[in-house]
Write an enzyme that holds these catalytic residues in place. Structure first.
Site, short mmCIF file in Angstrom:
data_model
loop_
_atom_site.label_atom_id
_atom_site.label_comp_id
_atom_site.label_asym_id
_atom_site.label_seq_id
_atom_site.Cartn_x
_atom_site.Cartn_y
_atom_site.Cartn_z
N ASP A 288 -4.01 0.09 -3.51
CA ASP A 288 -4.06 1.07 -3.06
C ASP A 288 -3.18 2.11 -2.87
O ASP A 288 -2.13 2.83 -1.98
CB ASP A 288 -3.99 0.43 -1.16
CG ASP A 288 -5.57 -0.07 -0.82
OD1 ASP A 288 -6.23 -0.47 -1.68
OD2 ASP A 288 -5.66 -0.30 0.46
N HIS B 291 -1.22 3.93 -0.37
CA HIS B 291 -2.07 5.67 0.80
C HIS B 291 -1.49 7.12 0.13
O HIS B 291 -1.71 7.53 1.39
CB HIS B 291 -2.31 4.92 1.85
CG HIS B 291 -3.57 3.57 1.74
ND1 HIS B 291 -4.56 3.45 2.01
CD2 HIS B 291 -3.04 2.61 2.48
CE1 HIS B 291 -5.68 2.70 1.55
NE2 HIS B 291 -4.69 1.68 2.17
N ASN C 152 -8.24 -2.44 -3.14
CA ASN C 152 -10.13 -2.31 -2.42
C ASN C 152 -9.83 -0.20 -2.46
O ASN C 152 -10.90 -0.27 -2.73
CB ASN C 152 -10.11 -2.94 -1.35
CG ASN C 152 -9.76 -1.66 -0.14
OD1 ASN C 152 -8.00 -1.68 -0.10
ND2 ASN C 152 -9.82 -1.13 0.91
N HIS C 153 -9.26 0.28 -2.16
CA HIS C 153 -9.36 1.89 -2.95
C HIS C 153 -9.69 2.02 -3.55
O HIS C 153 -9.82 3.34 -4.10
CB HIS C 153 -8.22 2.79 -1.51
CG HIS C 153 -8.81 2.74 -0.32
ND1 HIS C 153 -8.98 3.29 0.77
CD2 HIS C 153 -8.44 1.80 0.86
CE1 HIS C 153 -9.67 3.59 1.82
NE2 HIS C 153 -8.30 1.90 2.55
N ASP D 76 0.76 -1.26 0.11
CA ASP D 76 0.11 0.06 -0.16
C ASP D 76 1.06 1.14 0.19
O ASP D 76 1.63 1.32 1.33
CB ASP D 76 -0.70 0.21 1.46
CG ASP D 76 -2.52 -1.07 0.91
OD1 ASP D 76 -1.60 -2.29 0.63
OD2 ASP D 76 -2.90 -1.25 2.12
N HIS E 41 -4.25 -7.85 -3.88
CA HIS E 41 -3.97 -6.75 -2.61
C HIS E 41 -4.45 -7.87 -1.62
O HIS E 41 -4.15 -7.45 -0.70
CB HIS E 41 -4.68 -5.95 -3.84
CG HIS E 41 -4.99 -4.90 -2.56
ND1 HIS E 41 -4.71 -3.92 -2.04
CD2 HIS E 41 -5.85 -4.50 -1.04
CE1 HIS E 41 -4.34 -3.49 -0.85
NE2 HIS E 41 -5.54 -3.51 -0.47
N HIS F 282 -2.79 -5.07 2.28
CA HIS F 282 -3.81 -4.55 2.55
C HIS F 282 -3.59 -4.43 4.03
O HIS F 282 -5.27 -3.81 4.55
CB HIS F 282 -4.80 -5.38 2.19
CG HIS F 282 -6.20 -5.25 2.12
ND1 HIS F 282 -6.97 -4.32 1.70
CD2 HIS F 282 -7.47 -6.74 2.65
CE1 HIS F 282 -8.07 -4.67 2.36
NE2 HIS F 282 -8.27 -5.67 3.14
#
EC number: 3.1.3.16
Length: 525
Positions: free
Chosen positions: A127, A101, A159-160, A99, A208, A290
């Site tokens: 992500d 982010h 998932n984002h 990730d 992910h 994740h």
């Protein structure tokens, strides 16, 4: 004899040049962000190839590009992604990353640690956006790298990377503030094109989230229709959302899959489920992201047949949310040897929570003074003056009622003054608490209750507003586990606006009776 000429006054000195941009900043060492937006001629050369170093240096300074250039980068990258298979196949040597982010400045550090993308093969596990305040910079830079190195830099979906989460968290708001909603919509179309999984060296499944009870073979992944918004349940959802069970490797239950109570959707998968999948597909391990990790990675229990960790989690966002104080890591795999390289966070520019502007931020200071003046004005009249004025015009009952009305108004303004006073005096605590809530809203009644209520915001009130559970602003988060526990509520799938929120849990019987859900033969393979 001519009279001497009077001495002429010297011309006034020229006005001093204006100070350089940003010279009036409090912190002189921090340069002012460039106001110039990069044009097509600056970003692309004569052959239409992106100048990645020019873009990188500009983004590091908090610069932006013309909106049309941003759209061109996103759309060209999406066109490359659409041509890739739903499960891509990649070879070693390669560096696997977790990730990001929106932590763009940590992404720059990642490439320092992992090696230049010009001569290093990379696989990102998704992500890229949300939670951090530099998500669009991450997208633009990674997409430019994808355009430059389409066969050596690979991007999977997290998932984002969807409309549902980016609307609920920060990415949509960031796009609208820095660019426009057109850029956001282009990103969503590009995210729909991201592959869901990668087969590394015919040995590792990279994804992910993890496994699904509806996915038994690699061909089940290849058959998925990925070009859409991820559903709230089904195999595509599971690849992005599922997690290893909390007692992975020491399970007491025989069920391979159980409802994921942390996410509110998808499943927990256990050690036997992973070992069975690896054996059936002749694989060594599953590499996924994740979940934040204190050390940046985690090796789970080894497979009894291969002696290799059955599951590996990698997380590449150091000091996640500026509160986790975790390390980040990347996984380098070469010559059948796996190395983990850790790195710490890098300094980054500060944004007020939820991209708040300075005028909104200063409102409590102005509001406190205005309400203070109103209270002082209304407090001039004494009770005797109110009663005397009332006796001239009203009977005693009316005067008492009027007096009570004015008192109520004074109390209301006094209450408002107290709210603004709390906002001003506890502004740092308020901003911290708001910044850690996905909605950017404080729990109901926190400000009206005064400083004490703010400092002891209850678990129940904060949960009701989807804030970090149990967070108390004066309390300093001291450990990774504490930060992860407080942030647990934000790991759940947010409620959906357009439909009743699915619990996300289908019984295994239901799952097996809907085997075709989320699959289709018309997708890219």
């Amino acid at each position: 004899m001519a009279a001497p000429e009077p001495a002429r006054a010297a011309p006034p000195p020229p006005p001093p040049p204006p100070p350089p941009l940003g010279a009036d900043r409090v912190v002189k060492a921090v340069p002012f962000p460039p106001t110039h937006r990069l044009t097509s001629e600056e970003v692309f050369d004569m052959d239409g190839i992106p100048r990645v170093d020019v873009l990188k240096n500009h983004l590091v300074k908090e610069g932006r590009v013309d909106e049309e250039i941003a759209l061109r980068i996103i759309n060209e990258g999406a066109a490359i992604l659409r041509r890739e298979k739903t499960m891509i196949e990649v070879e070693a040597p390669i560096t696997v990353c977790g990730d990001i982010h929106g932590q763009f400045f940590d992404l720059m550090k990642l490439f320092e640690v992992g090696g230049s993308p010009a001569n290093t093969r990379y696989l990102f596990l998704g992500d890229y956006v949300d939670r951090g305040y530099f998500s669009i910079e991450c997208v633009l830079y990674l997409w430019v790298l994808k355009i430059l190195y389409p066969s050596t830099l690979f991007l999977l979906r997290g998932n984002h990377e969807c409309r549902h989460l980016t609307e609920y968290f920060t990415f949509k708001q960031e796009c609208k503030i820095k660019y426009s909603e057109r850029v956001y919509e282009a990103c969503m179309e590009a995210f729909d094109s991201l592959p869901l999984a990668a087969l590394l060296n015919q040995q590792f499944l990279c994804v992910h989230g993890g496994l699904s009870p509806e996915i038994h073979t690699l061909d089940d992944i290849r058959r998925l229709d990925r070009f859409k918004e991820p559903p709230a349940f089904g195999p595509m959802c599971d690849l992005l959302w599922s997690d290893p069970s909390e007692d992975f490797g020491n399970e007491k239950s025989q069920e391979h899959f159980s409802h994921n109570t942390v996410r509110g959707c998808s499943y927990f998968y256990n050690y036997p489920a992973v070992c069975e999948f690896l054996q059936n597909n002749n694989l060594l391990s599953i590499i996924r992201a994740h979940e934040a990790q204190d050390a940046g990675y985690r090796m789970y229990r080894k497979s009894q047949t291969t002696g290799f960790p059955s599951l590996i989690t990698i997380f590449s966002a150091p000091n996640y949310l500026d509160v986790y104080n975790n390390k980040a890591a990347v996984l380098k795999y070469e010559n059948n040897v796996m190395n983990i390289r850790q790195f710490n966070c890098s300094p980054h520019p500060y944004w007020l929570p939820n991209f708040m502007d300075v005028f909104t931020w200063s409102l409590p200071f102005v509001g406190e003074k205005v309400t203070e003046m109103l209270v002082n004005v209304l407090s001039i009249c004494s009770d005797d003056e109110l009663m005397t004025e009332g006796e001239d015009q009203f009977d005693v009952g009316s005067a008492a009622a009027r007096k009570e009305i004015i008192r109520n108004k004074i109390r209301a303004i006094g209450k408002m003054a107290r709210v603004f006073s709390v906002l001003r005096e506890e502004s740092e605590s308020v901003l911290t608490l708001k910044g850690l809530t996905p909605t950017g809203m404080l729990p109901s009644g926190v400000l009206a209750g005064g400083r004490q209520t703010l400092q002891s915001a209850t678990v129940e009130a904060i949960e009701a507003e989807k804030a970090i559970r149990g967070f108390s602003p004066p309390h300093r988060i001291c450990s990774f586990e504490e930060a992860k526990g407080l942030d647990r509520i934000n790991e759940r799938m947010p409620p959906r606006k357009d439909a009743v929120q699915q619990d996300g849990f289908n019984s295994l019987n239901t799952a097996h009776t809907t085997e075709n859900h989320g699959t289709g033969n018309h997708s890219a393979q």
